[in-house]
Design an enzyme around this catalytic site. Sequence first.
Site, PDB file in Angstrom:
ATOM      1  N   GLU A 176       0.825  -1.211   0.000  1.00 40.66           N
ATOM      2  CA  GLU A 176       0.000   0.000   0.000  1.00 40.66           C
ATOM      3  C   GLU A 176       0.861   1.265   0.000  1.00 40.66           C
ATOM      4  O   GLU A 176       0.762   2.126   0.874  1.00 40.66           O
ATOM      5  CB  GLU A 176      -0.962  -0.010   1.188  1.00 40.66           C
ATOM      6  CG  GLU A 176      -1.997  -1.119   1.096  1.00 40.66           C
ATOM      7  CD  GLU A 176      -3.021  -1.127   2.223  1.00 40.66           C
ATOM      8  OE1 GLU A 176      -4.154  -1.609   1.979  1.00 40.66           O
ATOM      9  OE2 GLU A 176      -2.709  -0.643   3.325  1.00 40.66           O
ATOM     10  N   GLU A 377      -5.827  -8.107  -1.034  1.00 41.06           N
ATOM     11  CA  GLU A 377      -6.491  -7.915   0.254  1.00 41.06           C
ATOM     12  C   GLU A 377      -7.955  -7.604   0.001  1.00 41.06           C
ATOM     13  O   GLU A 377      -8.285  -6.757  -0.829  1.00 41.06           O
ATOM     14  CB  GLU A 377      -5.879  -6.767   1.072  1.00 41.06           C
ATOM     15  CG  GLU A 377      -4.503  -7.051   1.627  1.00 41.06           C
ATOM     16  CD  GLU A 377      -4.023  -5.952   2.568  1.00 41.06           C
ATOM     17  OE1 GLU A 377      -4.879  -5.296   3.212  1.00 41.06           O
ATOM     18  OE2 GLU A 377      -2.800  -5.739   2.638  1.00 41.06           O
TER      19      GLU A 377
END
Length: 478
Positions: A176, A377
Amino acid sequence: MSVLKENFLWGGAVAANQCEGAWNVDGKGVSCADLCTGGSRTTSKRITRAVEEGTFYPSHEAIDFYHHYKEDIALFAEMGFKCFRFSIAWTRIFPTGMEEEPNEAGLKFYDDVIEECLKHAIEPLVTISHYEMPFAMTEKYNGWASRECVELFVKYAKVLFKRYKGKVKYWLTFNEINAGTMPMGGYLSLGILNEGTTDFMNQKDIPALRFQGIHHQFVASALAVMAGHEIDPDCQIGCMICHITTYPLTCNPNDILKAQQKDQIMNQFCGDVQVRGEYPHFMKRYFEENQITVNMEPGDAEILKQGCVDFYTFSYYMSNCESADKDKIRTGGNLTGGAQNPYLESSDWGWQIDPKGLRYTLNELYGRYRIPLMVVENGLGAYDKIEEDGKIHDEYRIDYLKKHIEQMKEAVRDGVDLMGYTPWGCIDLVSASTGEMAKRYGFIYVEKYDDGTGDLSRRKKDSFDWYKKVIESNGEEL
């Protein structure tokens, strides 16, 4: 015939600092995550500059994957995992990040984890850095705000590429990476700890430092991609973006522009640099209007262009709405808030649930980048209860995942090239945003609680057997 490709990578995902524990075992150094205290849905985690006696740090034991990895990977294999996404703790390999030689005990641990995966025919998908840079680099350099971190990261990445050549086919450089566009990402993602920062959710923020740090991560990632391809031409290296899908709250042109601008900075900026190899046009104005100057060294542009990733991965939990009307209700979300979407339900933590947004997102991303995508995710953080019969009936999780997989398949029918799907927290672990165990995601329940108690025993939830059937049928039996 299945909608999904025959070699689709079904699996699950975890992060070292949220599951391994053993925070000071076998030569491991102190990471930024190791200095985050426990928190809750209503109480923010604290950041301390040293370990405080009598303070609870969730990462120090977590779920003790370090000593339970064989048991856990056997359970993943029983579900039929084709792929297991995990991260390597930088401080197990270089305890301060600045050593000349790596820590052999740390490398040996991941030798064992990787071998255990391969024994069960599970492909490792390894994140090189997942929110846990060495705290010594925060103390000396203020984390990624300093250029010195680039060389140290590339040294670390090269050690991994050489050690696990031929065993790890899929790598991600930074988890991320776009988290650094938000104030909370200053410490979480970049290891930047400004004076006066103690509250994890409300950090003292210097935007110019964050964006300088992101640039240094871009350069480090590109150099790592180049090195990885040279060391092991058969491996593939991807980026990882926290994708917060953004809609305008209304068709008011002001809302539409607001949503577009949020999407550009939050989602497109980092993806464009890592996939296309250059800063997108809209960042120039953003930097000017926010008094941000990013220092780029000669040759950086060429490095970014040469170090583009092979595939694009992202997290998807929810969508947000943006409004130009500041009085609109704000809602929680994965690192960022937004206006309440009246058409969506919310999780126990206020995250709005939007399965169709995943189909929309996959189409948007594939149309923009035209490289293989992977959802690494996705999942539902919820309160799970052990019933009198000892079972956990998490039909709410099954419903969430089922609806997202359905929309994932629709996107493939639309023509999207999708590599795989690894739901977050396939086994319960510590929440990155709140430091809780109560916020559970897994198919496997771990007997561990927010006060640090629990015997760490594992038990299957109802979703375990459900996901096993999903994998067996390649997504056809939901």
